[in-house]
Design an enzyme around this catalytic site. Structure first.
Site, PDB file in Angstrom:
ATOM      1  N   LYS A 118       0.669  -1.240  -0.001  1.00 32.12           N
ATOM      2  CA  LYS A 118      -0.099  -0.024  -0.065  1.00 32.12           C
ATOM      3  C   LYS A 118       0.865   1.135   0.201  1.00 32.12           C
ATOM      4  O   LYS A 118       0.234   2.109  -0.785  1.00 32.12           O
ATOM      5  CB  LYS A 118      -0.913   0.053   1.282  1.00 32.12           C
ATOM      6  CG  LYS A 118      -2.106  -0.987   1.029  1.00 32.12           C
ATOM      7  CD  LYS A 118      -3.227  -0.935   1.938  1.00 32.12           C
ATOM      8  CE  LYS A 118      -4.242  -1.826   1.551  1.00 32.12           C
ATOM      9  NZ  LYS A 118      -5.452  -1.590   2.543  1.00 32.12           N
ATOM     10  N   LYS A 201      -4.872  -8.283  -6.712  1.00 32.30           N
ATOM     11  CA  LYS A 201      -6.115  -8.535  -5.789  1.00 32.30           C
ATOM     12  C   LYS A 201      -7.223  -7.745  -6.156  1.00 32.30           C
ATOM     13  O   LYS A 201      -6.803  -6.564  -6.368  1.00 32.30           O
ATOM     14  CB  LYS A 201      -5.862  -8.429  -4.293  1.00 32.30           C
ATOM     15  CG  LYS A 201      -6.916  -8.617  -3.267  1.00 32.30           C
ATOM     16  CD  LYS A 201      -6.315  -8.258  -1.791  1.00 32.30           C
ATOM     17  CE  LYS A 201      -6.719  -6.880  -1.708  1.00 32.30           C
ATOM     18  NZ  LYS A 201      -7.282  -6.648  -0.100  1.00 32.30           N
ATOM     19  N   LYS A 204     -11.053  -2.607  -3.283  1.00 29.68           N
ATOM     20  CA  LYS A 204     -12.306  -1.160  -3.608  1.00 29.68           C
ATOM     21  C   LYS A 204     -11.623   0.003  -3.938  1.00 29.68           C
ATOM     22  O   LYS A 204     -12.283   0.920  -4.511  1.00 29.68           O
ATOM     23  CB  LYS A 204     -13.002  -1.239  -2.289  1.00 29.68           C
ATOM     24  CG  LYS A 204     -12.492  -1.116  -1.018  1.00 29.68           C
ATOM     25  CD  LYS A 204     -13.578  -1.007   0.171  1.00 29.68           C
ATOM     26  CE  LYS A 204     -13.640  -2.184   1.257  1.00 29.68           C
ATOM     27  NZ  LYS A 204     -12.527  -2.266   1.899  1.00 29.68           N
TER      28      LYS A 204
HETATM   29  N1  AQP Z   1      -9.915  -9.626  -3.569  1.00 27.02           N
HETATM   30  C1  AQP Z   1     -10.280 -10.173  -2.422  1.00 27.02           C
HETATM   31  N2  AQP Z   1     -10.567 -11.530  -2.300  1.00 27.02           N
HETATM   32  C2  AQP Z   1     -10.828 -12.301  -1.156  1.00 27.02           C
HETATM   33  N3  AQP Z   1     -11.093 -11.338  -0.149  1.00 27.02           N
HETATM   34  C3  AQP Z   1     -11.053 -10.105   0.014  1.00 27.02           C
HETATM   35  N4  AQP Z   1     -10.899  -9.024   1.127  1.00 27.02           N
HETATM   36  C4  AQP Z   1     -10.601  -8.175   0.486  1.00 27.02           C
HETATM   37  N5  AQP Z   1     -10.431  -8.062  -0.854  1.00 27.02           N
HETATM   38  C5  AQP Z   1     -10.537  -9.625  -1.123  1.00 27.02           C
HETATM   39  C6  AQP Z   1     -11.098  -9.597   2.314  1.00 27.02           C
HETATM   40  O1  AQP Z   1     -12.214  -8.459   2.873  1.00 27.02           O
HETATM   41  C7  AQP Z   1     -11.975  -8.363   4.165  1.00 27.02           C
HETATM   42  C8  AQP Z   1     -11.748  -6.889   4.568  1.00 27.02           C
HETATM   43  O2  AQP Z   1     -10.807  -6.351   3.786  1.00 27.02           O
HETATM   44  P1  AQP Z   1     -10.693  -4.746   4.078  1.00 27.02           P
HETATM   45  O3  AQP Z   1     -11.714  -3.872   3.220  1.00 27.02           O
HETATM   46  O4  AQP Z   1     -10.843  -4.308   5.314  1.00 27.02           O
HETATM   47  O5  AQP Z   1      -9.479  -4.381   3.367  1.00 27.02           O
HETATM   48  P2  AQP Z   1      -8.568  -5.119   2.072  1.00 27.02           P
HETATM   49  O6  AQP Z   1      -8.273  -6.246   2.341  1.00 27.02           O
HETATM   50  O7  AQP Z   1      -7.404  -3.967   1.962  1.00 27.02           O
HETATM   51  O8  AQP Z   1      -9.669  -4.823   0.983  1.00 27.02           O
HETATM   52  P3  AQP Z   1      -9.697  -3.620  -0.179  1.00 27.02           P
HETATM   53  O9  AQP Z   1     -10.898  -3.747  -1.035  1.00 27.02           O
HETATM   54  O10 AQP Z   1      -8.222  -3.869  -0.820  1.00 27.02           O
HETATM   55  O11 AQP Z   1      -9.763  -2.541   0.670  1.00 27.02           O
HETATM   56  P4  AQP Z   1      -8.767  -1.156   0.132  1.00 27.02           P
HETATM   57  O12 AQP Z   1      -8.753  -1.010  -1.337  1.00 27.02           O
HETATM   58  O13 AQP Z   1      -9.354   0.062   1.086  1.00 27.02           O
HETATM   59  O14 AQP Z   1      -7.393  -1.348   0.526  1.00 27.02           O
HETATM   60  C9  AQP Z   1     -10.666  -9.004   4.632  1.00 27.02           C
HETATM   61  O15 AQP Z   1     -10.965 -10.090   5.419  1.00 27.02           O
HETATM   62  C10 AQP Z   1      -9.968  -9.366   3.337  1.00 27.02           C
HETATM   63  O16 AQP Z   1      -9.166 -10.406   3.502  1.00 27.02           O
END
Ligand code: AQP
Length: 340
Positions: A118, A201, A204
């Site tokens: 990140k 991955k 969002k």
């Molecule tokens: N692509 C993914 N596949 C499987 N699981 C996922 N999770 C997120 N993306 C995937 C799971 O969702 C939960 C919450 O994640 P988060 O929103 O707290 O943080 P993150 O993992 O950083 O998700 P994002 O979508 O990538 O958010 P941003 O873009 O804001 O950093 C976790 O259990 C994660 O494993």
């Protein structure tokens, strides 16, 4: 120490840092719903304090927090069965987070790959909160003495750190106070990948909306994104081994398997030999049939924000019945004077 000393309790959270994606749904929320039941107490959280580790527009953060709560409920989390909270309203998370900042070691934090991903080349300019995120995450979990945490594959390393922090705290203070929490990383889609790049991955905060399916996308948008998803020219294989060096194809099959509650091999028995021109419409139809009712229910709930706020207020009161005594005992162990 074994889990048997502790009430079986599930905790997990999602950041309200944007709209929910199919990755959040399959990797996390769908699993949260599966774990709701007589075997566990379940606590699910909108981790708004984590979200501000990267700048959030305040109005968007408030909207995204309520929308995430609506997403949880629409996907099947029942506020009478699970405790639903936003992190900032249960202050013991941040209070234990500080104690854990003093337990976690710099070297441990510097190894966290999510921070490296990140922060990228910008590591000197990101917030201290982004670096400290995993210590607060450990506090989110351990302030409930949670025994199980359902997460996507990307959170595995943070869960290992949570166990390291619990073990060091227990060792340093000579107690058996925090449990060794078990990560629960299961299902066909523990890592849903970007629709544009099968090595990245689905996220969002990816600048490309075409890279993800949002839970609020309408049927036409879902179908268009799947139609345009990157693939390769070969037909689908008839067993999982044939997907090994085909990340984009594997991703679409994994999504199909997770949405239809089948294994990848079961899916390939059905679709092996088909071209993507035939498989993609099948996947789009399945995705729309599963996500459509959830997004319709989310929209209905979002029309009643007072009801969402009421659920979150009730959740925080129930949560604090668990967290306040655990924080009090932690402070006592650490030696904080608490005059009565
Ligand atoms: N692509 C993914 N596949 C499987 N699981 C996922 N999770 C997120 N993306 C995937 C799971 O969702 C939960 C919450 O994640 P988060 O929103 O707290 O943080 P993150 O993992 O950083 O998700 P994002 O979508 O990538 O958010 P941003 O873009 O804001 O950093 C976790 O259990 C994660 O494993």
């Amino acid at each position: 120490m074994t889990q048997t000393n502790f009430t079986p309790r599930v905790f997990s959270g999602i950041q309200p840092s944007g709209g929910l994606t199919l990755g959040n749904y399959l990797g996390a929320i769908k699993r949260f719903v599966d774990m709701q039941g007589p075997d566990f107490e379940t606590v699910y959280c909108m981790v708004d304090l984590h979200a501000i580790s990267v700048w959030q527009n305040p109005a968007d953060l408030a909207h995204n927090t309520r929308e995430l709560c609506a997403g949880f409920i629409a996907a099947g989390i029942d506020p009478t069965k699970s405790i639903l909270i936003n992190q900032s309203q249960v202050p013991e998370h941040a209070q234990l987070g500080w104690v854990f900042n003093c337990v976690a070691r710099m070297g441990w934090m510097q190894r966290m790959t999510q921070f490296k991903d990140k922060a990228g080349k910008n590591a000197q300019n990101v917030s201290l909160g982004l670096f400290g995120y995993p210590a607060l995450m450990a506090a989110d979990i351990l302030i409930y003495h949670a025994t199980h945490v359902p997460v996507g594959e990307d959170q595995k390393q943070h869960l290992e750190l949570t166990r390291d922090i619990a073990a060091k705290f227990n060792h340093d203070y000579g107690v058996d106070f925090f449990p060794m929490t078990e990560p629960v990383i299961e299902g066909a889609a523990t890592r849903v990948m970007s629709l544009r790049d099968g090595t990245k991955k689905m996220s969002k905060s990816d600048p490309s909306d075409a890279s993800r399916i949002n839970m609020t996308d309408d049927a036409d948008t879902i179908a268009r994104k799947i139609r345009k998803a990157k693939t390769d020219p070969d037909a689908l294989p008839s067993e999982a081994k044939g997907l090994e060096s085909r990340p984009e194809s594997r991703n679409l099959v994994n999504i199909y398997a997770a949405l239809s509650d089948q294994t990848v091999d079961q899916v390939l028995t059905e679709v092996g030999g088909k071209q993507f021109g035939e498989f993609k419409p099948m996947l789009a139809e399945l995705a729309v049939s599963k996500l459509g009712p959830i997004s319709a229910e989310m929209a209905r709930l979002m029309a009643e924000p007072d009801e969402i706020d009421r659920i979150l207020t009730a959740g925080s009161l129930r949560a604090r019945e668990i967290t306040a005594p655990i924080l009090r005992k932690t402070y006592d162990i650490v030696g904080m004077v608490a005059p009565v």
